[in-house]
Design a protein around this motif. Structure first.
Motif, PDB file in Angstrom:
ATOM      1  N   LEU A 153       0.840  -1.191   0.000  1.00 46.35           N
ATOM      2  CA  LEU A 153       0.000   0.000   0.000  1.00 46.35           C
ATOM      3  C   LEU A 153       0.879   1.246   0.000  1.00 46.35           C
ATOM      4  N   ASN A 154       0.648   2.112  -0.933  1.00 49.65           N
ATOM      5  CA  ASN A 154       1.412   3.344  -1.046  1.00 49.65           C
ATOM      6  C   ASN A 154       0.426   4.468  -1.261  1.00 49.65           C
ATOM      7  N   TYR A 155       0.543   5.504  -0.493  1.00 53.69           N
ATOM      8  CA  TYR A 155      -0.363   6.637  -0.630  1.00 53.69           C
ATOM      9  C   TYR A 155       0.411   7.914  -0.359  1.00 53.69           C
ATOM     10  N   GLY A 156      -0.151   9.007  -0.773  1.00 52.61           N
ATOM     11  CA  GLY A 156       0.474  10.295  -0.529  1.00 52.61           C
ATOM     12  C   GLY A 156       0.298  11.212  -1.711  1.00 52.61           C
ATOM     13  N   LEU A 157       0.953  12.326  -1.626  1.00 48.94           N
ATOM     14  CA  LEU A 157       0.903  13.339  -2.675  1.00 48.94           C
ATOM     15  C   LEU A 157       2.237  13.335  -3.395  1.00 48.94           C
ATOM     16  N   TYR A 158       2.186  13.290  -4.710  1.00 50.83           N
ATOM     17  CA  TYR A 158       3.398  13.274  -5.506  1.00 50.83           C
ATOM     18  C   TYR A 158       3.442  14.526  -6.373  1.00 50.83           C
ATOM     19  N   TRP A 159       4.586  15.156  -6.441  1.00 48.59           N
ATOM     20  CA  TRP A 159       4.807  16.281  -7.357  1.00 48.59           C
ATOM     21  C   TRP A 159       5.425  15.702  -8.623  1.00 48.59           C
ATOM     22  N   PHE A 160       4.851  16.070  -9.771  1.00 49.83           N
ATOM     23  CA  PHE A 160       5.336  15.548 -11.049  1.00 49.83           C
ATOM     24  C   PHE A 160       5.959  16.642 -11.891  1.00 49.83           C
ATOM     25  N   GLY A 161       6.936  16.233 -12.690  1.00 45.95           N
ATOM     26  CA  GLY A 161       7.590  17.121 -13.633  1.00 45.95           C
ATOM     27  C   GLY A 161       7.576  16.499 -15.017  1.00 45.95           C
ATOM     28  N   ALA A 162       8.378  17.056 -15.890  1.00 49.96           N
ATOM     29  CA  ALA A 162       8.451  16.571 -17.263  1.00 49.96           C
ATOM     30  C   ALA A 162       9.049  15.162 -17.308  1.00 49.96           C
ATOM     31  N   ASN A 163       8.731  14.439 -18.346  1.00 53.43           N
ATOM     32  CA  ASN A 163       9.277  13.111 -18.603  1.00 53.43           C
ATOM     33  C   ASN A 163       9.042  12.136 -17.454  1.00 53.43           C
ATOM     34  N   ASN A 164       7.866  12.228 -16.833  1.00 56.85           N
ATOM     35  CA  ASN A 164       7.457  11.321 -15.753  1.00 56.85           C
ATOM     36  C   ASN A 164       8.397  11.328 -14.550  1.00 56.85           C
ATOM     37  N   GLN A 165       9.087  12.424 -14.334  1.00 57.55           N
ATOM     38  CA  GLN A 165       9.879  12.549 -13.110  1.00 57.55           C
ATOM     39  C   GLN A 165       8.920  12.902 -11.984  1.00 57.55           C
ATOM     40  N   TYR A 166       9.180  12.412 -10.798  1.00 53.14           N
ATOM     41  CA  TYR A 166       8.282  12.679  -9.681  1.00 53.14           C
ATOM     42  C   TYR A 166       9.053  12.725  -8.373  1.00 53.14           C
ATOM     43  N   GLU A 167       8.391  13.271  -7.380  1.00 52.66           N
ATOM     44  CA  GLU A 167       8.939  13.354  -6.036  1.00 52.66           C
ATOM     45  C   GLU A 167       7.776  13.287  -5.062  1.00 52.66           C
ATOM     46  N   LYS A 168       7.869  12.440  -4.074  1.00 53.24           N
ATOM     47  CA  LYS A 168       6.795  12.324  -3.098  1.00 53.24           C
ATOM     48  C   LYS A 168       6.860  13.518  -2.151  1.00 53.24           C
ATOM     49  N   ALA A 169       5.703  14.148  -1.944  1.00 59.79           N
ATOM     50  CA  ALA A 169       5.643  15.284  -1.035  1.00 59.79           C
ATOM     51  C   ALA A 169       5.869  14.809   0.395  1.00 59.79           C
ATOM     52  N   SER A 170       6.639  15.565   1.129  1.00 57.72           N
ATOM     53  CA  SER A 170       6.930  15.236   2.525  1.00 57.72           C
ATOM     54  C   SER A 170       7.351  16.513   3.237  1.00 57.72           C
ATOM     55  N   SER A 171       7.755  16.393   4.470  1.00 52.83           N
ATOM     56  CA  SER A 171       8.226  17.578   5.190  1.00 52.83           C
ATOM     57  C   SER A 171       9.471  18.156   4.522  1.00 52.83           C
ATOM     58  N   ALA A 172      10.213  17.317   3.815  1.00 55.18           N
ATOM     59  CA  ALA A 172      11.403  17.785   3.111  1.00 55.18           C
ATOM     60  C   ALA A 172      11.050  18.686   1.925  1.00 55.18           C
ATOM     61  N   THR A 173       9.832  18.552   1.391  1.00 55.07           N
ATOM     62  CA  THR A 173       9.432  19.370   0.239  1.00 55.07           C
ATOM     63  C   THR A 173       8.478  20.500   0.624  1.00 55.07           C
ATOM     64  N   SER A 174       8.244  20.693   1.906  1.00 52.57           N
ATOM     65  CA  SER A 174       7.279  21.730   2.328  1.00 52.57           C
ATOM     66  C   SER A 174       7.755  23.136   2.000  1.00 52.57           C
ATOM     67  N   GLN A 175       9.039  23.343   1.904  1.00 53.28           N
ATOM     68  CA  GLN A 175       9.579  24.656   1.555  1.00 53.28           C
ATOM     69  C   GLN A 175       9.908  24.770   0.071  1.00 53.28           C
ATOM     70  N   GLY A 176       9.570  23.740  -0.664  1.00 51.97           N
ATOM     71  CA  GLY A 176       9.798  23.752  -2.102  1.00 51.97           C
ATOM     72  C   GLY A 176      10.628  22.567  -2.532  1.00 51.97           C
ATOM     73  N   SER A 177      10.568  22.294  -3.801  1.00 45.58           N
ATOM     74  CA  SER A 177      11.336  21.197  -4.374  1.00 45.58           C
ATOM     75  C   SER A 177      11.532  21.480  -5.852  1.00 45.58           C
ATOM     76  N   GLN A 178      12.058  20.519  -6.522  1.00 47.33           N
ATOM     77  CA  GLN A 178      12.289  20.634  -7.965  1.00 47.33           C
ATOM     78  C   GLN A 178      10.979  20.844  -8.722  1.00 47.33           C
ATOM     79  N   PHE A 179       9.866  20.278  -8.217  1.00 47.33           N
ATOM     80  CA  PHE A 179       8.589  20.335  -8.925  1.00 47.33           C
ATOM     81  C   PHE A 179       7.534  21.169  -8.216  1.00 47.33           C
ATOM     82  N   PHE A 180       7.831  21.719  -7.052  1.00 45.47           N
ATOM     83  CA  PHE A 180       6.840  22.457  -6.280  1.00 45.47           C
ATOM     84  C   PHE A 180       7.446  23.742  -5.736  1.00 45.47           C
TER      85      PHE A 180
END
Length: 72
Positions: A32-59
């Protein structure tokens, strides 16, 4: 007639879309996998977490964000 046309159009569009299983690693489907994922071009993705709350490559928290949720 308009409702019938819109229904038929919706059915055609929904029938032509399929979930892609090659975007995520196969381990994602084995447990089971759940959560919010940030997506970019060419199917690149990053799972949202506390590490991405201040921004990330896709957010960027300084820009408006639309989160689209679909269900069964």
């Amino acid at each position: 007639m308009k409702k019938l046309f819109l229904f038929a159009l919706a059915m055609c569009v929904s029938a032509s879309t399929f979930a892609r299983t090659d975007v995520f690693p196969s381990s994602t489907y084995n447990q089971l996998n759940y959560g919010l994922y940030w997506f970019g071009a060419n199917n690149q993705y990053e799972k949202a977490s506390s590490a991405t709350s201040q921004g990330s490559q896709f957010f960027d928290p300084t820009h408006p964000t639309l989160i689209f949720i679909h269900g069964w």
